[in-house]
Every structure is written in structure tokens, then in C-alpha cells.
Design a protein around this motif. Structure first.
Motif, short mmCIF file in Angstrom:
data_model
loop_
_atom_site.label_atom_id
_atom_site.label_comp_id
_atom_site.label_asym_id
_atom_site.label_seq_id
_atom_site.Cartn_x
_atom_site.Cartn_y
_atom_site.Cartn_z
N VAL A 2 5.70 6.35 -2.72
CA VAL A 2 4.94 5.47 -1.83
C VAL A 2 5.39 4.04 -2.05
N GLN A 3 5.66 3.36 -0.96
CA GLN A 3 5.96 1.93 -1.03
C GLN A 3 4.76 1.16 -0.48
N LEU A 4 4.38 0.11 -1.19
CA LEU A 4 3.25 -0.72 -0.79
C LEU A 4 3.73 -2.15 -0.59
N VAL A 5 3.41 -2.71 0.55
CA VAL A 5 3.82 -4.07 0.84
C VAL A 5 2.59 -4.89 1.17
N GLU A 6 2.30 -5.86 0.29
CA GLU A 6 1.16 -6.75 0.50
C GLU A 6 1.59 -7.95 1.31
N SER A 7 0.64 -8.49 2.04
CA SER A 7 0.90 -9.73 2.76
C SER A 7 -0.40 -10.51 2.85
N GLY A 8 -0.25 -11.83 3.08
CA GLY A 8 -1.41 -12.67 3.29
C GLY A 8 -1.69 -13.66 2.19
N GLY A 9 -0.91 -13.66 1.14
CA GLY A 9 -1.15 -14.62 0.08
C GLY A 9 -0.93 -16.04 0.55
N GLY A 10 -1.50 -16.99 -0.20
CA GLY A 10 -1.31 -18.39 0.16
C GLY A 10 -2.26 -19.30 -0.57
N LEU A 11 -2.31 -20.54 -0.09
CA LEU A 11 -3.16 -21.58 -0.67
C LEU A 11 -4.42 -21.72 0.18
N ALA A 24 1.03 0.92 3.38
CA ALA A 24 1.71 1.98 2.63
C ALA A 24 2.69 2.72 3.51
N SER A 25 3.79 3.11 2.91
CA SER A 25 4.78 3.91 3.65
C SER A 25 5.41 4.90 2.68
N GLY A 26 6.10 5.86 3.25
CA GLY A 26 6.72 6.89 2.43
C GLY A 26 6.28 8.27 2.88
N ARG A 27 6.58 9.25 2.07
CA ARG A 27 6.29 10.64 2.43
C ARG A 27 4.87 10.99 1.99
N ILE A 28 3.93 10.34 2.64
CA ILE A 28 2.53 10.41 2.26
C ILE A 28 1.82 11.56 2.97
N LEU A 29 1.15 12.37 2.21
CA LEU A 29 0.33 13.42 2.79
C LEU A 29 -1.12 12.96 2.93
N SER A 30 -1.58 12.22 1.92
CA SER A 30 -2.97 11.77 1.93
C SER A 30 -3.11 10.56 1.04
N LEU A 31 -3.81 9.54 1.55
CA LEU A 31 -4.17 8.38 0.74
C LEU A 31 -5.61 8.56 0.29
N ASN A 32 -5.83 8.60 -1.01
CA ASN A 32 -7.18 8.75 -1.53
C ASN A 32 -7.76 7.37 -1.79
N ASN A 33 -8.17 7.08 -3.00
CA ASN A 33 -8.69 5.75 -3.28
C ASN A 33 -7.62 4.68 -3.05
N THR A 101 1.85 13.06 -2.12
CA THR A 101 3.10 12.89 -1.38
C THR A 101 3.85 14.21 -1.30
N VAL A 102 4.76 14.28 -0.36
CA VAL A 102 5.57 15.48 -0.17
C VAL A 102 6.38 15.74 -1.44
N GLY A 103 6.34 16.99 -1.88
CA GLY A 103 7.13 17.37 -3.03
C GLY A 103 6.47 17.15 -4.37
N ARG A 104 5.22 16.69 -4.35
CA ARG A 104 4.52 16.45 -5.61
C ARG A 104 3.14 17.09 -5.52
N SER A 105 2.81 17.92 -6.49
CA SER A 105 1.56 18.66 -6.43
C SER A 105 0.39 17.90 -7.02
N THR A 106 0.68 16.84 -7.75
CA THR A 106 -0.40 16.08 -8.38
C THR A 106 -0.57 14.73 -7.69
N LEU A 107 -1.75 14.15 -7.88
CA LEU A 107 -2.05 12.84 -7.29
C LEU A 107 -1.23 11.77 -8.01
#
Length: 121
Positions: A2-11, A24-33, A101-107
């Protein structure tokens, strides 16, 4: 993964409002918390807020009543609306998610690169 890209920082001026987003992007099956953390200079990283897969929010006492976390599952994005900002809110804000994510059985747990928020006049 999973790749996460934040935006909006500043003064931001004390008492002001500001919003952050994290996509979030990537081979995501489910986003939990989906979570926000922050790290102020010279301090340990601390938890700020969480929103569950059922859209239930939780907040650290230091931000309760001032910050609002939300999510858009279709966009795979989590948001943090920050109001009544104080100089003590100055920190690098990090997005963090639990995801299957795809290919991974654990969170898996994933971090963004962080975005700087500075509260100062």
C-alpha cells in the motif's frame, strides 16, 4: 503493498483551521482502521485519531472537539479536519492504515511519508 500519499500540510495561524488528506493506492482488498499520528520536534510520535471500517471515530484527548477524522472508501482516502489550531499542534502528521492486500493473508500496517503542519503567527 500500500502506498499512502498525504497532502495539505502548511503554515496556519493559531485559532485557524486546516485540512489534511491521505490517499491510498496499491493492490488493496480492504482498508480497515485508518489513522492519523503526529510527531512534534523532540517528541515521540503520538496517535491523533482513528476511523474504523464502520466509520466510528476515536480521538486523542488533546484533539477531541477540535479535530474531525473522516474517510471516503470509494476514493480510498482519509481526511483530518483540524480546527482551533494551537502552536502545540505543530508536528509532522502521518497517515497510517491497516489493510488487506492481494497476496497477503494477514492484515498489514502501512505508513505515509508525513506532511508538516506548522501553527504559528
Amino acid at each position: 503493498q500500500v502506498q499512502l500519499v498525504e497532502s495539505g500540510g502548511g503554515l496556519v495561524q493559531p485559532g485557524g483551521s486546516h485540512g489534511l488528506s491521505c490517499a491510498a493506492s496499491g493492490r488493496i482488498l480492504s482498508l480497515n482502521n485508518m489513522n492519523w499520528f503526529r510527531q512534534a520536534p523532540g517528541k515521540q510520535r503520538e496517535w491523533v485519531a482513528t476511523i474504523s471500517i464502520n466509520f466510528e471515530p476515536e480521538y486523542a484527548d488533546s484533539v477531541k472537539g477540535r479535530f474531525t477524522i473522516s474517510r471516503d472508501n470509494a476514493k480510498k482516502t482519509v481526511y483530518l479536519q483540524m480546527n482551533s489550531l494551537k502552536p502545540d499542534d505543530t508536528a509532522i502528521y502521518y497517515c497510517n492504515v491497516d489493510a488487506y492486500t492481494v497476496g497477503r493473508s494477514t492484515l498489514g500496517n502501512y505508513w505515509g511519508q508525513g506532511t508538516q503542519v506548522t501553527v504559528s503567527s
